[in-house]
Design a protein around this motif. Structure first.
Motif, PDB file in Angstrom:
ATOM      1  N   THR A   1      -9.172  34.128 -11.141  1.00  0.00           N
ATOM      2  CA  THR A   1     -10.044  34.801 -10.171  1.00  0.00           C
ATOM      3  C   THR A   1     -10.098  36.300 -10.393  1.00  0.00           C
ATOM      4  OG1 THR A   1      -8.192  34.971  -8.609  1.00  0.00           O
ATOM      5  CG2 THR A   1      -9.617  33.019  -8.451  1.00  0.00           C
ATOM      6  N   ARG A   2      -9.040  36.887 -10.902  1.00  0.00           N
ATOM      7  CA  ARG A   2      -9.017  38.326 -11.196  1.00  0.00           C
ATOM      8  C   ARG A   2      -8.280  38.526 -12.515  1.00  0.00           C
ATOM      9  NH1 ARG A   2      -7.996  38.042  -5.683  1.00  0.00           N
ATOM     10  NH2 ARG A   2      -9.448  39.198  -4.347  1.00  0.00           N
ATOM     11  N   ALA A   3      -8.676  39.616 -13.202  1.00  0.00           N
ATOM     12  CA  ALA A   3      -8.040  39.905 -14.484  1.00  0.00           C
ATOM     13  C   ALA A   3      -8.138  41.388 -14.781  1.00  0.00           C
ATOM     14  CB  ALA A   3      -8.674  39.093 -15.607  1.00  0.00           C
ATOM     15  N   ASP A   4      -7.187  41.890 -15.556  1.00  0.00           N
ATOM     16  CA  ASP A   4      -7.178  43.287 -15.970  1.00  0.00           C
ATOM     17  C   ASP A   4      -6.718  43.320 -17.425  1.00  0.00           C
ATOM     18  OD1 ASP A   4      -7.354  45.983 -16.014  1.00  0.00           O
ATOM     19  OD2 ASP A   4      -5.501  46.353 -14.894  1.00  0.00           O
ATOM     20  N   GLY A   5      -7.438  44.099 -18.237  1.00  0.00           N
ATOM     21  CA  GLY A   5      -7.087  44.193 -19.637  1.00  0.00           C
ATOM     22  C   GLY A   5      -8.338  44.324 -20.491  1.00  0.00           C
TER      23      GLY A   5
ATOM     24  N   ALA B   1      -4.473  30.676  -6.408  1.00  0.00           N
ATOM     25  CA  ALA B   1      -3.356  30.625  -5.462  1.00  0.00           C
ATOM     26  C   ALA B   1      -2.702  31.982  -5.269  1.00  0.00           C
ATOM     27  CB  ALA B   1      -2.315  29.607  -5.932  1.00  0.00           C
ATOM     28  N   GLY B   2      -3.146  32.993  -5.987  1.00  0.00           N
ATOM     29  CA  GLY B   2      -2.572  34.328  -5.861  1.00  0.00           C
ATOM     30  C   GLY B   2      -1.427  34.598  -6.821  1.00  0.00           C
TER      31      GLY B   2
END
Length: 506
Positions: free
Chosen positions: A445-449, A477-478
């Motif tokens: 659901t979220r990503a960084d990079g 699920a976090g």
């Protein structure tokens, strides 16, 4: 069940000679023999590996040895020096267990009952022992078994360079070994060979009465000691320089409360001796001499030099339950086998400054329960490769001021080895849409990079162009994970382009 380690030094006199000569010693390829007298004859009494490879054997006349190997290097044997050096080696081996003795002329015996877990198990303990001795230029073999006799035989006939005999199998293992493995005098071995005996199993099958009548009780005694039918106690070595106290009892004691009470009294006496020498204990060995000539032992260690009676007593009494008093204990000895200078510490009295917390007492309790190797803390290493950026150090090691880079966050849990995952991602710079790890499919659901990590080219050629692209991802699920792709997503030479999970965020 008792477990005994036998250390065997196949070329002890020649290895010790090379070590003593230092830079002036002959090269390892140069054969060396040691000469001495047996009766009126001068014979070769020791030969190094190069000499044995050249066909030289112990018991050979020196003239014959010189003919077989022209220019042979020969020296006079020094039995007294060898025995003294063997005692020093035994004192060094006290770091592995509290009960150690020399096994002349070329070995040591160590009672490691209940101590192997402190060194990673018996296999790791033997391997570490042999490798550490090898760094000193001493060839060594090691074996562990239920009895001294079985361990002695396995170290000389089965260890390559180590051998671990299964518990309870001492008799079955020694039966197939040659008769000389029983530590018998040469005349008895020669007499048995004359009668056609070659293996220990053949001696077992023969009537003992007739063999005892011919060779005396030594043959049966050595056999029983090897298979565990008869106990074989040995006196632990102790240096007169060590601080030690002892307490003998007119009547044997066996109650745990009584043993603990006298252990406390011995600690008081020991601390007085340590104070007189300005020392603090780092390792204590408490030995219990039973009426049946067996010795039970308790070993405790401390992270820093300690002379606190209450603290040392607690560490020792916590281990009293592991002691089997048998029919009673008639002698207790307490020795500081490792002691260091005990410096004075200034007590800070201030209304502003908080005293520095001392957790060494807690460290001692935990280390004596799970072993020193199981207690550590992490320290940073200057490396961009995640698995190389951390190392283990002792709990009380000083802080060198280094810290991890805060440019990119790192997960608190880093897997020992990156685990492969299945993913679907758009190359070259996009994070996965989903990934499957350990049989569970997770939607991102979220990503960084990506955070690109380059290989360390100075280590090996394969890392010159190798890269990893790391992403921090969060599922529905976090839960947050640290994953990477091997390669830059375009050039196959930079990596396999497979995906791996390397860490988990809290």
């Amino acid at each position: 069940m008792p477990r005994v380690v036998s250390l065997f030094f196949p070329a002890w006199p020649t290895d010790r000679l090379r070590r003593a000569l230092g830079q002036s010693a002959p090269s390892a390829e140069t054969p060396i023999v040691m000469l001495g007298r047996q009766g009126n004859r001068r014979l070769v009494l020791a030969a190094d590996a190069a000499a044995r490879a050249a066909g030289l054997r112990v018991g050979m006349p020196p003239s014959k040895a010189q003919v077989l190997v022209p220019g042979l290097q020969s020296f006079d044997l020094d039995p007294a020096g060898d025995a003294e050096a063997l005692d020093r080696m035994a004192l060094w081996s006290l770091r592995y267990a509290p009960i150690v003795a020399a096994d002349p002329p070329d070995g040591l015996i160590i009672d490691t009952t209940g101590a192997d877990h402190l060194h990673g198990g018996e296999d790791a303990m033997l391997s570490g022992l042999v490798s550490r001795i090898a760094t000193s230029g001493i060839e060594a073999r090691a074996a562990v078994a239920d009895t001294w006799g079985a361990a002695h035989a396995c170290a000389r006939f089965l260890a390559r360079p180590t051998f671990v005999a299964p518990a309870g199998q001492a008799g079955a293992i020694v039966r197939d070994l040659p008769i000389s493995a029983l530590r018998l005098p040469p005349d008895i071995v020669e007499g048995l060979h004359t009668l056609g005996f070659e293996r220990i199993s053949e001696v077992e099958a023969a009537p003992r009465a007739s063999l005892t009548l011919r060779f005396g009780p030594e043959l049966g005694r050595r056999h029983d000691q090897a298979v565990g039918g008869r106990s074989e106690p040995f006196e632990p070595i102790r240096s007169p320089e060590l601080v030690a106290v002892r307490r003998a009892f007119g009547e044997p004691i066996s109650a745990a409360e009584t043993i603990a009470r006298y252990a406390g009294k011995l600690v008081v006496m020991l601390c007085e001796g340590l104070e007189a020498k300005g020392l603090g204990a780092r390792r204590l060995d408490l030995l219990f001499h039973r009426v049946d000539n067996r010795i039970e032992a308790v070993r405790v260690g401390t992270a820093v030099p300690v002379r606190d009676v209450k603290r040392l007593t607690r560490l020792l009494t916590d281990r009293i339950e592991t002691v089997d008093p048998g029919f009673g204990i008639e002698l207790m000895t307490l020795t500081a086998t490792l002691a260091e200078p005990f410096g004075a510490k200034q007590i800070i009295s201030s209304l502003v400054e908080e005293p520095e917390p001392d957790i060494s007492d807690l460290i001692d309790v935990l280390a004596n329960r799970i072993g020193e190797q199981g207690l550590y803390r992490f320290a940073p290493v200057e490396s961009d490769v995640p698995e190389r950026s951390v190392r283990r150090i002792a709990p009380t090691a000083a802080d060198d001021g280094t810290s991890w880079s805060s440019d990119w966050p790192r997960p608190p849990r880093l897997l020992t080895h990156p685990e492969p995952i299945e993913t679907m991602a758009l190359l070259p710079d996009h994070p996965p849409v989903w990934f499957s790890w350990r049989g569970i499919r997770r939607r991102v659901t979220r990503a960084d990079g990506p955070e690109r990590v380059f290989g360390e080219w100075w280590r090996r050629d394969a890392e010159v162009i190798a890269v990893r692209d790391y992403f921090q991802v969060e599922d529905e699920a976090g839960d947050r994970f640290w994953i990477y792709r091997a390669g830059d997503g375009e050039d196959p030479e930079t990596g396999s382009h497979k995906w791996f999970l390397h860490g988990v965020f809290a």
